[in-house]
Design a protein around this motif. Structure first.
Motif, PDB file in Angstrom:
ATOM      1  N   UNK A   8      21.083  11.280  13.162  1.00 40.25           N
ATOM      2  CA  UNK A   8      21.684  10.650  11.987  1.00 40.25           C
ATOM      3  C   UNK A   8      23.171  10.380  12.195  1.00 40.25           C
ATOM      4  N   UNK A   9      23.791  11.067  13.153  1.00 39.60           N
ATOM      5  CA  UNK A   9      25.201  10.835  13.437  1.00 39.60           C
ATOM      6  C   UNK A   9      25.568  11.307  14.827  1.00 39.60           C
ATOM      7  N   UNK A  10      26.580  10.633  15.392  1.00 39.58           N
ATOM      8  CA  UNK A  10      27.081  11.026  16.713  1.00 39.58           C
ATOM      9  C   UNK A  10      28.608  11.055  16.675  1.00 39.58           C
ATOM     10  N   UNK A  11      29.167  11.993  17.439  1.00 40.62           N
ATOM     11  CA  UNK A  11      30.625  12.165  17.480  1.00 40.62           C
ATOM     12  C   UNK A  11      31.216  11.200  18.505  1.00 40.62           C
ATOM     13  N   UNK A  12      31.521   9.998  18.032  1.00 42.98           N
ATOM     14  CA  UNK A  12      32.088   8.974  18.912  1.00 42.98           C
ATOM     15  C   UNK A  12      33.478   9.365  19.381  1.00 42.98           C
ATOM     16  N   UNK A  13      34.181  10.178  18.581  1.00 48.75           N
ATOM     17  CA  UNK A  13      35.490  10.690  18.972  1.00 48.75           C
ATOM     18  C   UNK A  13      35.598  12.151  18.552  1.00 48.75           C
ATOM     19  N   UNK A  14      36.725  12.752  18.874  1.00 49.59           N
ATOM     20  CA  UNK A  14      36.860  14.204  18.745  1.00 49.59           C
ATOM     21  C   UNK A  14      36.707  14.700  17.307  1.00 49.59           C
ATOM     22  N   UNK A  15      37.145  13.914  16.324  1.00 49.78           N
ATOM     23  CA  UNK A  15      37.141  14.369  14.930  1.00 49.78           C
ATOM     24  C   UNK A  15      36.237  13.498  14.047  1.00 49.78           C
ATOM     25  N   UNK A  16      35.190  13.002  14.632  1.00 45.73           N
ATOM     26  CA  UNK A  16      34.212  12.196  13.909  1.00 45.73           C
ATOM     27  C   UNK A  16      33.857  12.832  12.566  1.00 45.73           C
ATOM     28  N   UNK A  17      33.724  11.991  11.501  1.00 40.25           N
ATOM     29  CA  UNK A  17      33.435  12.517  10.168  1.00 40.25           C
ATOM     30  C   UNK A  17      32.348  11.664   9.500  1.00 40.25           C
TER      31      UNK A  17
ATOM     32  N   UNK B   9      40.071  10.158  15.099  1.00 39.11           N
ATOM     33  CA  UNK B   9      40.701  10.750  16.282  1.00 39.11           C
ATOM     34  C   UNK B   9      41.582  11.955  16.001  1.00 39.11           C
ATOM     35  N   UNK B  10      41.803  12.285  14.711  1.00 39.49           N
ATOM     36  CA  UNK B  10      42.589  13.475  14.394  1.00 39.49           C
ATOM     37  C   UNK B  10      42.200  13.974  13.012  1.00 39.49           C
ATOM     38  N   UNK B  11      42.540  15.228  12.720  1.00 41.05           N
ATOM     39  CA  UNK B  11      42.257  15.783  11.388  1.00 41.05           C
ATOM     40  C   UNK B  11      43.044  15.066  10.297  1.00 41.05           C
ATOM     41  N   UNK B  12      44.177  14.485  10.649  1.00 40.59           N
ATOM     42  CA  UNK B  12      45.030  13.835   9.662  1.00 40.59           C
ATOM     43  C   UNK B  12      44.495  12.473   9.235  1.00 40.59           C
ATOM     44  N   UNK B  13      43.679  11.852  10.068  1.00 37.10           N
ATOM     45  CA  UNK B  13      43.118  10.553   9.708  1.00 37.10           C
ATOM     46  C   UNK B  13      42.167  10.685   8.526  1.00 37.10           C
ATOM     47  N   UNK B  14      42.208   9.727   7.616  1.00 32.45           N
ATOM     48  CA  UNK B  14      41.374   9.768   6.421  1.00 32.45           C
ATOM     49  C   UNK B  14      40.077   8.988   6.583  1.00 32.45           C
ATOM     50  N   UNK B  15      39.773   8.556   7.793  1.00 35.00           N
ATOM     51  CA  UNK B  15      38.583   7.746   8.016  1.00 35.00           C
ATOM     52  C   UNK B  15      37.313   8.598   7.999  1.00 35.00           C
TER      53      UNK B  15
ATOM     54  N   UNK C 295      35.740   3.101  13.197  1.00 30.43           N
ATOM     55  CA  UNK C 295      36.676   4.043  12.588  1.00 30.43           C
ATOM     56  C   UNK C 295      37.066   3.609  11.181  1.00 30.43           C
ATOM     57  N   UNK C 296      36.120   2.994  10.468  1.00 27.91           N
ATOM     58  CA  UNK C 296      36.368   2.641   9.087  1.00 27.91           C
ATOM     59  C   UNK C 296      36.386   3.865   8.179  1.00 27.91           C
TER      60      UNK C 296
ATOM     61  N   UNK D 141      34.002  20.016  23.445  1.00 26.94           N
ATOM     62  CA  UNK D 141      33.636  20.844  22.288  1.00 26.94           C
ATOM     63  C   UNK D 141      33.823  20.086  20.973  1.00 26.94           C
ATOM     64  N   UNK D 142      33.330  18.875  20.923  1.00 24.20           N
ATOM     65  CA  UNK D 142      33.414  18.087  19.694  1.00 24.20           C
ATOM     66  C   UNK D 142      32.679  18.755  18.537  1.00 24.20           C
ATOM     67  N   UNK D 143      31.683  19.574  18.871  1.00 24.36           N
ATOM     68  CA  UNK D 143      30.941  20.256  17.800  1.00 24.36           C
ATOM     69  C   UNK D 143      31.821  21.245  17.033  1.00 24.36           C
ATOM     70  N   UNK D 144      33.023  21.529  17.549  1.00 22.06           N
ATOM     71  CA  UNK D 144      33.957  22.404  16.838  1.00 22.06           C
ATOM     72  C   UNK D 144      34.981  21.627  16.013  1.00 22.06           C
ATOM     73  N   UNK D 145      35.095  20.334  16.264  1.00 22.01           N
ATOM     74  CA  UNK D 145      36.127  19.547  15.578  1.00 22.01           C
ATOM     75  C   UNK D 145      35.555  18.435  14.710  1.00 22.01           C
TER      76      UNK D 145
END
Length: 268
Positions: free
Chosen positions: A180-189, A157-163, A131-132, A214-218
């Motif tokens: 190339x990427x996987x959603x380890x948590x709900x708001x993966x970026x 873990x949330x939209x507010x996190x800047x990670x 979560x860097x 539904x991580x593909x939505x977040x």
């Protein structure tokens, strides 16, 4: 070659430490722990305690040195074979000319703001994870996957996190197929910009980890002006966004990690 076989930890009480090597092919710190191995207390180490080098301190830097976990490569689905080469949990960490070698979970980009420049990162499964809030600039990301693999797993873990992980002007090489990427948590970026992809990207390009919630939505998975024979597959799923310049811009400069305050212009 200068090869140091030991497990190293930089505690939180030791900020402003620099590891300086003679070149990533010359100076190597390595160890061999796996998640299923017993620790000093007899309990399994688990992933985060496997790192050959762990940095908990702020203002760490490393130049021209490699970090390696020499544990054997697992096959997909094998449990307890996570084996980190490096874990960075401190804030404002800078790496240039470094190598990170392992298989599953090579680089634990755990917490804090980090900047990787001209680095080489090798692995097979989720080999950049955590979560860097990190930028990877001019790096080579090398897959050793055989049956299947994945590059980055991010844990916002949330939209507010800047990670999040921002890859800029990188090269993705090696073997596949890989996500190339996987959603380890709900708001993966995760965002790739100006990046070259070998023809190793799995169909769809991205994975929502467990196909639940539904991580593909977040999740925020973005692509901006990438190229190479695998680039089309990176945009192969409807929830990986093709970004325009305005949307991509926050992920293109060191300001993504507030780097203007702690990264020298000559290093960026």
């Amino acid at each position: 070659m200068i090869d140091c076989s030991e497990k190293v930890e930089v505690p939180a009480t030791k900020p402003y430490i620099t590891f300086q090597g003679a070149g990533r092919d010359v100076t190597v710190i390595e160890w061999h722990d796996r998640a299923c191995d017993p620790g000093p207390d007899g309990a399994q180490l688990r992933t985060y305690r496997t790192a050959s080098v762990t940095v908990l301190a702020n203002h760490f830097s490393a130049r021209n040195i490699s970090f390696k976990n020499t544990a054997p490569a697992p096959l997909p689905g094998m449990e307890g074979w996570q084996a980190a080469a490096f874990r960075i949990s401190g804030d404002k960490a800078f790496f240039t000319g470094c190598g990170f070698y392992g298989h599953q979970d090579t680089l634990c980009d755990d917490a804090g703001r980090h900047y990787f420049k001209d680095c080489y990162i090798e692995g097979s499964i989720d080999f950049i994870f955590g979560n860097g809030r990190s930028m990877y600039k001019d790096c080579e990301i090398h897959s050793t996957a055989t049956r299947f693999g994945s590059i980055a797993a991010q844990f916002r873990t949330s939209r507010e996190e800047k990670t999040g992980f921002a890859f800029v002007n990188c090269r993705v090489t090696g073997s596949g197929p890989i996500y190339v990427g996987r959603a380890m948590s709900q708001y993966s970026r995760i965002v790739y910009s100006y990046t070259y992809f070998d023809d190793i990207v799995a169909h769809g390009g991205w994975d929502d980890w467990d196909h639940k919630n539904e991580k593909n939505k977040t999740a925020f998975f973005g692509v901006y002006k990438c190229w190479g024979p695998g680039a089309a597959a990176v945009s192969g799923t409807s929830w990986a966004r093709e970004l325009d310049y305005d949307t991509a811009h926050p992920f293109l400069a060191k300001s993504f990690v507030n780097g203007r305050h702690w990264i020298a212009n000559s290093d960026a």
